[in-house]
Design a protein around this motif. Structure first.
Motif, mmCIF file in Angstrom:
data_model
loop_
_atom_site.group_PDB
_atom_site.id
_atom_site.type_symbol
_atom_site.label_atom_id
_atom_site.label_comp_id
_atom_site.label_asym_id
_atom_site.label_seq_id
_atom_site.Cartn_x
_atom_site.Cartn_y
_atom_site.Cartn_z
ATOM 1 N N ALA A 96 7.069 -7.725 -4.182
ATOM 2 C CA ALA A 96 6.895 -6.693 -3.169
ATOM 3 C C ALA A 96 7.006 -7.300 -1.781
ATOM 4 N N GLU A 97 7.459 -6.500 -0.835
ATOM 5 C CA GLU A 97 7.632 -7.018 0.526
ATOM 6 C C GLU A 97 6.296 -7.382 1.159
ATOM 7 N N ASP A 98 5.308 -6.511 0.989
ATOM 8 C CA ASP A 98 3.980 -6.773 1.534
ATOM 9 C C ASP A 98 2.971 -5.945 0.749
ATOM 10 N N VAL A 99 1.703 -6.126 1.058
ATOM 11 C CA VAL A 99 0.653 -5.448 0.305
ATOM 12 C C VAL A 99 0.699 -3.941 0.516
ATOM 13 N N HIS A 100 1.090 -3.508 1.707
ATOM 14 C CA HIS A 100 1.139 -2.077 2.013
ATOM 15 C C HIS A 100 2.224 -1.396 1.162
ATOM 16 N N THR A 101 3.379 -2.059 1.054
ATOM 17 C CA THR A 101 4.462 -1.526 0.234
ATOM 18 C C THR A 101 4.048 -1.464 -1.230
ATOM 19 N N PHE A 102 3.394 -2.524 -1.702
ATOM 20 C CA PHE A 102 2.970 -2.554 -3.101
ATOM 21 C C PHE A 102 2.017 -1.407 -3.411
ATOM 22 N N VAL A 103 1.038 -1.186 -2.550
ATOM 23 C CA VAL A 103 0.063 -0.116 -2.796
ATOM 24 C C VAL A 103 0.746 1.244 -2.768
ATOM 25 N N GLU A 104 1.587 1.480 -1.762
ATOM 26 C CA GLU A 104 2.214 2.795 -1.640
ATOM 27 C C GLU A 104 3.160 3.072 -2.798
ATOM 28 N N GLN A 105 3.940 2.090 -3.190
ATOM 29 C CA GLN A 105 4.896 2.319 -4.277
ATOM 30 C C GLN A 105 4.188 2.443 -5.623
ATOM 31 N N THR A 106 3.127 1.677 -5.829
ATOM 32 C CA THR A 106 2.354 1.812 -7.063
ATOM 33 C C THR A 106 1.675 3.190 -7.107
ATOM 34 N N LEU A 107 1.160 3.620 -5.970
ATOM 35 C CA LEU A 107 0.535 4.946 -5.882
ATOM 36 C C LEU A 107 1.546 6.038 -6.186
ATOM 37 N N THR A 108 2.733 5.943 -5.595
ATOM 38 C CA THR A 108 3.762 6.960 -5.802
ATOM 39 C C THR A 108 4.197 7.008 -7.262
ATOM 40 N N ALA A 109 4.267 5.842 -7.893
ATOM 41 C CA ALA A 109 4.618 5.806 -9.310
ATOM 42 C C ALA A 109 3.570 6.509 -10.158
ATOM 43 N N ARG A 110 2.338 6.549 -9.681
ATOM 44 C CA ARG A 110 1.244 7.144 -10.462
ATOM 45 C C ARG A 110 1.022 8.619 -10.148
ATOM 46 N N VAL A 111 1.191 9.022 -8.875
ATOM 47 C CA VAL A 111 0.827 10.399 -8.505
ATOM 48 C C VAL A 111 2.003 11.195 -7.945
ATOM 49 N N GLY A 112 3.172 10.594 -7.898
ATOM 50 C CA GLY A 112 4.349 11.338 -7.464
ATOM 51 C C GLY A 112 4.419 11.565 -5.967
ATOM 52 N N ASP A 113 4.871 12.770 -5.566
ATOM 53 C CA ASP A 113 5.146 13.060 -4.154
ATOM 54 C C ASP A 113 3.925 12.930 -3.259
ATOM 55 N N ALA A 114 2.742 13.143 -3.803
ATOM 56 C CA ALA A 114 1.534 12.991 -2.976
ATOM 57 C C ALA A 114 1.456 11.580 -2.406
ATOM 58 N N GLY A 115 1.884 10.607 -3.199
ATOM 59 C CA GLY A 115 1.879 9.226 -2.732
ATOM 60 C C GLY A 115 2.808 9.011 -1.563
ATOM 61 N N LYS A 116 3.921 9.752 -1.550
ATOM 62 C CA LYS A 116 4.878 9.632 -0.456
ATOM 63 C C LYS A 116 4.338 10.244 0.844
ATOM 64 N N ARG A 117 3.363 11.130 0.710
ATOM 65 C CA ARG A 117 2.805 11.786 1.906
ATOM 66 C C ARG A 117 1.685 10.970 2.555
ATOM 67 N N LEU A 118 1.219 9.934 1.851
ATOM 68 C CA LEU A 118 0.113 9.128 2.368
ATOM 69 C C LEU A 118 0.422 8.522 3.723
ATOM 70 N N HIS A 119 1.666 8.138 3.942
ATOM 71 C CA HIS A 119 2.018 7.394 5.154
ATOM 72 C C HIS A 119 2.253 8.306 6.357
ATOM 73 N N THR A 120 2.037 9.598 6.191
ATOM 74 C CA THR A 120 2.231 10.549 7.285
ATOM 75 C C THR A 120 1.346 10.175 8.479
ATOM 76 N N GLY A 121 1.948 10.110 9.658
ATOM 77 C CA GLY A 121 1.178 9.821 10.869
ATOM 78 C C GLY A 121 0.713 8.382 10.975
ATOM 79 N N ARG A 122 1.313 7.493 10.205
ATOM 80 C CA ARG A 122 0.871 6.103 10.190
ATOM 81 C C ARG A 122 2.079 5.178 10.113
ATOM 82 N N SER A 123 1.981 4.013 10.702
ATOM 83 C CA SER A 123 3.003 2.984 10.611
ATOM 84 C C SER A 123 2.394 1.754 9.955
#
Length: 475
Positions: A96-123
């Protein structure tokens, strides 16, 4: 048989681009990916990353930016990741590129589109600034606990040796009589200031929360930054979004506090190395905290303290890395700042290791008061008291100083100490000498006579211990 997470991760590597990919027309060279990756050292922030994501997503739900169902799914997924990490069912993907990418991609793999919305309003810029603060806040609290334990250990040893007379030194030459307890307490006071510096650094670290700063210019979403700041234990959100993502002075300040503490440990280590040598033999280190030689069977080496001296230079290098890294980069975030974590994490880990080792070493150390007193007697460290004796009898101090110096020179030539001179020999130098000179130059009297505040008397040492323990109790 491969786990579901392994399959998802493997497919993601093949099918999914980096989080930021979109503008580029071709894939990044694998060597650049390896060079750019920070997962090997920022993985230690994964719990803080999840903590920040839980609060961020809760805020997004409260503000109506994402749905309540999304929040529920995100929280369920994040908690499952945390549980699996703790149980060992999930391992951090080193690709993984970094810990943030790992968490977000693992989350998305588990919960689908909701995981993709986590990063809204955040960098990732404000995300990493938050994670690092949260991680260092915990690290600082742990280090403070260790420093307190070391101070208490020093106080315990000082109390036992509050009346062990030893030579005090200037220029590494025997100077005036002090006690071993007094010498030890000097380090307790140094470490107490180190504790204060670390607390000050942590207080400023907690003053402002960077979450919601975005990449550098905030966001168009109606974030409640005061809510996230409060929930994450900060005083307030940072007032300037550029400052929020480009500031690393909290790393530098903590690094400086750590380097100063290491400097004090190094000075103490140098004294211990001297004290346990045959030339001094003021202390005996427990066998469990020394090493031997592969060829010289008589050796008992103080490796712990020697390593602390060496590791102090390493921590200085970590601090210098942080300072040089930041000195010439423009606002806001620059990739140079990725170097902050390896430096500050190494400084934290090194101090933690040194404190964890030096404290039990000091606790099991055995002082040798007879050797200390013998060295004090041979060092003519009561010469000042002898001169003071003559001055109190009416001789001008400069004359008394010269007279005593002449006596010391004669004693050295005759291999005697001042206490071994007969009264007749004293009177050869001045008729002012009387029988009471022996009490005046007695080493214990010399120590106990220095009654000025902060001096080496037994009462003073015990008072210092009381004050230090009181300060520790109030923190």
């Amino acid at each position: 048989m491969p786990t579901a997470d392994f399959v998802v991760t493997t497919l993601r590597r093949v099918l999914m681009p980096q989080l930021w990919q979109g503008r580029a027309s071709k894939a990044v060279d694998s060597r650049v990916n390896d060079f750019n990756s920070s997962i090997r050292f920022d993985a230690r922030m994964i719990e803080q990353d999840i903590q920040g994501s839980l609060v961020h997503s809760a805020m997004l739900g409260r503000q109506g930016i994402i749905s309540a169902q999304d929040v529920e799914d995100i929280h369920k997924g994040l908690h499952s990741i945390l549980d699996d990490l703790h149980s060992g069912a999930l391992e951090i993907d080193p690709a993984a590129e970094d810990v943030h990418t790992f968490v977000e991609q693992t989350l998305t793999a588990r919960v689908g589109d909701a995981g993709k919305r986590l990063h809204t309003g955040r960098s990732r810029n404000d995300q990493v600034a938050l994670d690092l603060r949260l991680n260092l806040r915990e690290a600082s609290a742990h280090l403070q606990g260790q420093i307190k334990e070391l101070i208490e250990t020093i106080c315990d040893q000082a109390e036992k040796s509050a009346d062990y007379v030893m030579p005090g030194y200037t220029h590494l030459q025997r100077a005036q009589p002090v006690t071993f307890g007094h010498q030890l307490m000097a380090y307790a006071w140094m470490l107490l200031r180190d504790l204060g510096r670390m607390q000050d650094a942590t207080a400023r670290m907690n003053a402002e929360c960077p979450l919601g700063s975005g990449a550098l210019a905030g966001t168009t979403y109606p974030l409640d930054r005061f809510y996230t700041a409060k929930e994450l234990g900060f005083d307030a959100p940072c007032a300037n979004s550029i400052d929020g993502v480009s500031d690393r002075d909290f790393c530098i300040e903590l690094g400086a506090a750590i380097a100063t503490c290491m400097m004090h440990l190094s000075r103490l280590s140098e004294e211990i190395i001297l004290w346990c040598s045959w030339e001094f033999k003021f202390i005996e280190l427990d066998d469990a905290f020394t090493t031997g030689s592969s060829i010289m069977p008589q050796k008992k080496n103080p490796d712990v303290t020697e390593l602390i001296r060496g590791k102090t230079g390493r921590v200085y290098g970590d601090l210098n890395t942080l300072l040089v890294m930041m000195k010439g980069i423009p606002l806001a975030y620059d990739k140079d700042m990725q170097e902050d974590k390896e430096a500050i994490f190494d400084a934290v880990d090194t101090l933690e290791l040194c404190l964890r080792t030096v404290t039990p070493m000091l606790a099991t150390m055995t002082p040798l008061p007879a050797n200390m007193r013998r060295a004090a007697a041979k060092g003519f460290i009561n010469a000042t008291d002898c001169a003071d004796y003559l001055t109190k009898k009416g001789m001008p101090f400069r004359d008394a100083y010269k007279c005593t110096g002449t006596m010391v020179a004669a004693c050295i030539a005759a291999d005697k100490t001042l206490e071994e001179l007969t009264l007749e020999e004293f009177k050869q130098y001045s008729d002012l000498f009387e029988e009471d000179v022996y009490k005046a130059i007695d080493l214990t009297t010399c120590c106990e006579g220095r009654t000025s505040y902060g001096g080496p008397t037994k009462a003073s040492v015990l008072k210092q211990i009381e004050l230090v323990k009181e300060k520790l109790a109030n923190q």
